[in-house]
Design a protein around this motif. Structure first.
Motif, PDB file in Angstrom:
ATOM      1  N   MET A 177      17.067  41.345  24.815  1.00  0.00           N
ATOM      2  CA  MET A 177      17.196  41.393  26.267  1.00  0.00           C
ATOM      3  C   MET A 177      18.524  40.782  26.703  1.00  0.00           C
ATOM      4  O   MET A 177      19.228  41.330  27.557  1.00  0.00           O
ATOM      5  N   VAL A 178      18.869  39.629  26.110  1.00  0.00           N
ATOM      6  CA  VAL A 178      20.113  38.961  26.480  1.00  0.00           C
ATOM      7  C   VAL A 178      21.310  39.865  26.187  1.00  0.00           C
ATOM      8  O   VAL A 178      22.202  40.034  27.025  1.00  0.00           O
ATOM      9  N   ARG A 179      21.328  40.451  25.010  1.00  0.00           N
ATOM     10  CA  ARG A 179      22.441  41.322  24.634  1.00  0.00           C
ATOM     11  C   ARG A 179      22.457  42.611  25.465  1.00  0.00           C
ATOM     12  O   ARG A 179      23.511  43.046  25.943  1.00  0.00           O
ATOM     13  N   GLY A 180      21.288  43.215  25.630  1.00  0.00           N
ATOM     14  CA  GLY A 180      21.230  44.491  26.329  1.00  0.00           C
ATOM     15  C   GLY A 180      21.556  44.378  27.809  1.00  0.00           C
ATOM     16  O   GLY A 180      22.488  45.035  28.305  1.00  0.00           O
ATOM     17  N   LEU A 181      20.818  43.539  28.529  1.00  0.00           N
ATOM     18  CA  LEU A 181      21.047  43.399  29.962  1.00  0.00           C
ATOM     19  C   LEU A 181      22.323  42.618  30.255  1.00  0.00           C
ATOM     20  O   LEU A 181      23.017  42.896  31.233  1.00  0.00           O
ATOM     21  N   GLY A 182      22.624  41.627  29.397  1.00  0.00           N
ATOM     22  CA  GLY A 182      23.843  40.859  29.618  1.00  0.00           C
ATOM     23  C   GLY A 182      25.084  41.733  29.587  1.00  0.00           C
ATOM     24  O   GLY A 182      25.927  41.678  30.492  1.00  0.00           O
ATOM     25  N   SER A 183      25.200  42.550  28.560  1.00  0.00           N
ATOM     26  CA  SER A 183      26.380  43.407  28.433  1.00  0.00           C
ATOM     27  C   SER A 183      26.424  44.461  29.540  1.00  0.00           C
ATOM     28  O   SER A 183      27.499  44.857  29.990  1.00  0.00           O
ATOM     29  N   MET A 184      25.254  44.898  29.995  1.00  0.00           N
ATOM     30  CA  MET A 184      25.197  45.913  31.049  1.00  0.00           C
ATOM     31  C   MET A 184      25.611  45.341  32.401  1.00  0.00           C
ATOM     32  O   MET A 184      26.303  45.993  33.185  1.00  0.00           O
ATOM     33  N   LEU A 185      25.198  44.099  32.698  1.00  0.00           N
ATOM     34  CA  LEU A 185      25.425  43.525  34.021  1.00  0.00           C
ATOM     35  C   LEU A 185      26.730  42.743  34.135  1.00  0.00           C
ATOM     36  O   LEU A 185      27.171  42.451  35.252  1.00  0.00           O
ATOM     37  N   GLU A 186      27.342  42.394  33.020  1.00  0.00           N
ATOM     38  CA  GLU A 186      28.566  41.574  33.053  1.00  0.00           C
ATOM     39  C   GLU A 186      29.608  42.152  34.005  1.00  0.00           C
ATOM     40  O   GLU A 186      30.267  41.417  34.754  1.00  0.00           O
ATOM     41  N   HIS A 187      29.780  43.466  33.995  1.00  0.00           N
ATOM     42  CA  HIS A 187      30.810  44.102  34.827  1.00  0.00           C
ATOM     43  C   HIS A 187      30.196  44.966  35.930  1.00  0.00           C
ATOM     44  O   HIS A 187      30.799  45.932  36.384  1.00  0.00           O
ATOM     45  N   HIS A 188      29.000  44.605  36.397  1.00  0.00           N
ATOM     46  CA  HIS A 188      28.346  45.319  37.490  1.00  0.00           C
ATOM     47  C   HIS A 188      29.220  45.246  38.747  1.00  0.00           C
ATOM     48  O   HIS A 188      29.855  44.221  39.017  1.00  0.00           O
ATOM     49  N   PRO A 189      29.283  46.315  39.540  1.00  0.00           N
ATOM     50  CA  PRO A 189      30.135  46.312  40.748  1.00  0.00           C
ATOM     51  C   PRO A 189      29.822  45.205  41.743  1.00  0.00           C
ATOM     52  O   PRO A 189      30.679  44.862  42.573  1.00  0.00           O
ATOM     53  N   LEU A 190      28.624  44.632  41.694  1.00  0.00           N
ATOM     54  CA  LEU A 190      28.286  43.545  42.611  1.00  0.00           C
ATOM     55  C   LEU A 190      29.113  42.291  42.334  1.00  0.00           C
ATOM     56  O   LEU A 190      29.241  41.433  43.202  1.00  0.00           O
ATOM     57  N   PHE A 191      29.712  42.207  41.117  1.00  0.00           N
ATOM     58  CA  PHE A 191      30.436  41.003  40.708  1.00  0.00           C
ATOM     59  C   PHE A 191      31.908  41.337  40.472  1.00  0.00           C
ATOM     60  O   PHE A 191      32.294  41.753  39.375  1.00  0.00           O
ATOM     61  N   PRO A 192      32.752  41.172  41.488  1.00  0.00           N
ATOM     62  CA  PRO A 192      34.158  41.583  41.374  1.00  0.00           C
ATOM     63  C   PRO A 192      34.941  40.824  40.308  1.00  0.00           C
ATOM     64  O   PRO A 192      35.974  41.317  39.838  1.00  0.00           O
ATOM     65  N   GLU A 193      34.479  39.628  39.920  1.00  0.00           N
ATOM     66  CA  GLU A 193      35.150  38.864  38.866  1.00  0.00           C
ATOM     67  C   GLU A 193      34.329  38.856  37.579  1.00  0.00           C
ATOM     68  O   GLU A 193      34.528  38.006  36.715  1.00  0.00           O
ATOM     69  N   ALA A 194      33.398  39.832  37.449  1.00  0.00           N
ATOM     70  CA  ALA A 194      32.434  39.876  36.346  1.00  0.00           C
ATOM     71  C   ALA A 194      31.502  38.664  36.463  1.00  0.00           C
ATOM     72  O   ALA A 194      31.648  37.838  37.369  1.00  0.00           O
ATOM     73  N   VAL A 195      30.530  38.534  35.539  1.00  0.00           N
ATOM     74  CA  VAL A 195      29.532  37.478  35.714  1.00  0.00           C
ATOM     75  C   VAL A 195      28.939  37.075  34.375  1.00  0.00           C
ATOM     76  O   VAL A 195      28.847  37.888  33.442  1.00  0.00           O
ATOM     77  N   ASN A 196      28.558  35.804  34.272  1.00  0.00           N
ATOM     78  CA  ASN A 196      27.775  35.304  33.150  1.00  0.00           C
ATOM     79  C   ASN A 196      26.305  35.580  33.459  1.00  0.00           C
ATOM     80  O   ASN A 196      25.840  35.284  34.562  1.00  0.00           O
ATOM     81  N   VAL A 197      25.582  36.122  32.484  1.00  0.00           N
ATOM     82  CA  VAL A 197      24.202  36.551  32.726  1.00  0.00           C
ATOM     83  C   VAL A 197      23.252  35.672  31.912  1.00  0.00           C
ATOM     84  O   VAL A 197      23.258  35.719  30.673  1.00  0.00           O
ATOM     85  N   GLY A 198      22.437  34.862  32.596  1.00  0.00           N
ATOM     86  CA  GLY A 198      21.537  33.931  31.934  1.00  0.00           C
ATOM     87  C   GLY A 198      20.082  34.347  32.075  1.00  0.00           C
ATOM     88  O   GLY A 198      19.697  35.038  33.025  1.00  0.00           O
ATOM     89  N   PHE A 199      19.269  33.896  31.109  1.00  0.00           N
ATOM     90  CA  PHE A 199      17.840  34.184  31.085  1.00  0.00           C
ATOM     91  C   PHE A 199      17.106  32.880  30.808  1.00  0.00           C
ATOM     92  O   PHE A 199      17.344  32.235  29.779  1.00  0.00           O
ATOM     93  N   ALA A 200      16.236  32.483  31.726  1.00  0.00           N
ATOM     94  CA  ALA A 200      15.594  31.172  31.648  1.00  0.00           C
ATOM     95  C   ALA A 200      14.079  31.288  31.670  1.00  0.00           C
ATOM     96  O   ALA A 200      13.514  32.108  32.402  1.00  0.00           O
ATOM     97  N   HIS A 201      13.445  30.442  30.876  1.00  0.00           N
ATOM     98  CA  HIS A 201      11.992  30.267  30.909  1.00  0.00           C
ATOM     99  C   HIS A 201      11.722  28.805  31.212  1.00  0.00           C
ATOM    100  O   HIS A 201      12.071  27.924  30.408  1.00  0.00           O
ATOM    101  N   VAL A 202      11.140  28.524  32.380  1.00  0.00           N
ATOM    102  CA  VAL A 202      10.850  27.147  32.771  1.00  0.00           C
ATOM    103  C   VAL A 202       9.552  26.737  32.081  1.00  0.00           C
ATOM    104  O   VAL A 202       8.466  27.135  32.489  1.00  0.00           O
ATOM    105  N   GLU A 203       9.687  25.925  31.030  1.00  0.00           N
ATOM    106  CA  GLU A 203       8.525  25.499  30.248  1.00  0.00           C
ATOM    107  C   GLU A 203       7.757  24.374  30.942  1.00  0.00           C
ATOM    108  O   GLU A 203       6.543  24.235  30.762  1.00  0.00           O
ATOM    109  N   ALA A 204       8.486  23.563  31.700  1.00  0.00           N
ATOM    110  CA  ALA A 204       7.917  22.450  32.461  1.00  0.00           C
ATOM    111  C   ALA A 204       8.938  22.095  33.530  1.00  0.00           C
ATOM    112  O   ALA A 204      10.094  22.510  33.446  1.00  0.00           O
TER     113      ALA A 204
END
Length: 280
Positions: free
Chosen positions: A173-200
């Protein structure tokens, strides 16, 4: 004569650090890519040049593995802070970056703490290409039929979005969605794409796709962004341990001054010299 370098890492997020306060260091984008290459070069996520500053102990210039120059890198700031304190004997230093002045100090048990300043939460600070509520931004998040909650957006001197999952973030998921969204038009300077699971409330599992570097073992600014985004949505406390593939950081978003404090370890791997062709 070839230029010496120091190879360091913060939780496996690794850097080639070059001293340039007395002798200028001006690598091209191709040079940075060659140094960062893990097959034919030295291998790193970011290349760091330490330059003279009239406002701080040093100016930290940062090139990503793809050769692009960026303004901020949290793990590199801890490494550079440690290096400057070791060389000067100081207990705290100031580091100038493209994102402003950052203050680093010795923490408990050999760790380094960095005051990353206030997070940018306005859509123009991220930046986004249109006005949106940065607590939850609407962005295409995968193939048709895949459903994810809208991510939060935070600037920590560089742009981040953070998706919140009900399970451990999977590498695919990180590789697939991260690489897809990094240069999405919504982010004119590109973007770091994070995935979080709040365990506590005080513990967050986090993985990230870094713009210009790909999937890395840790990301300091990403960990800060994850904590801020989680706290804004009531998913976590304002202080938590952020667990990444390379290890753990303690992140606190202080109420008193709105600053984000990042604390974690650094490691020196080895020293060496750059190839003659890119030593200037």
């Amino acid at each position: 004569m070839s230029r010496p370098f120091l190879k360091m890492n913060g939780l496996g997020n690794d850097f080639v650090v070059v001293e340039a306060r007395e002798q200028p260091f001006r690598p091209t984008a191709d040079d940075a890519r060659r140094i960062a290459d893990r097959v034919g070069g030295i291998g790193c996520d970011q290349l760091i040049g330490l330059e003279a500053s009239d406002r701080a102990d040093a100016f930290m210039r940062i090139w990503n593995a793809d050769g692009g120059e960026v303004d901020a890198c949290g793990n590199a700031t801890r490494c550079v802070g440690w290096l400057l304190m070791q060389a000067s004997g100081k207990e705290a230093v100031v580091i100038e970056t493209g994102a402003g002045l950052l203050h680093a100090a010795r923490g408990p048990a050999g760790t380094i703490s960095v005051d990353m300043g206030e997070p940018g939460l306005d859509w123009r600070q991220i930046p986004l290409s249109e006005e949106l509520d940065t607590r939850r931004i609407e962005v295409l998040a995968g193939p048709v039929g895949q459903t994810l909650q809208p991510p939060g957006a935070v600037s920590m001197g560089n742009p981040h979005i953070v998706f919140f999952l009900y399970h451990e973030p999977e590498e695919s998921m990180v590789r697939g969605l991260g690489s897809m969204l990094e240069h999405h038009p919504l982010f004119p300077e590109a973007v770091n794409v994070g995935f979080a699971h709040v365990e506590a409330p005080d513990r967050i599992r986090f993985r990230v796709w870094e713009r210009g570097a790909g999937m890395t073992r840790a990301c300091g600014t990403g960990a800060c962004a994850a904590l801020v985004a989680a706290a804004r949505r009531g998913l976590s406390a304002r202080k938590a341990t952020v667990v990444m593939d390379g290890g753990e950081l303690t992140i606190e978003w202080r109420e008193a001054d709105n600053h984000v404090i990042m604390t974690g370890p650094v490691e020196v791997e080895f020293t060496g010299r750059l190839p003659e062709a890119i030593a200037a």
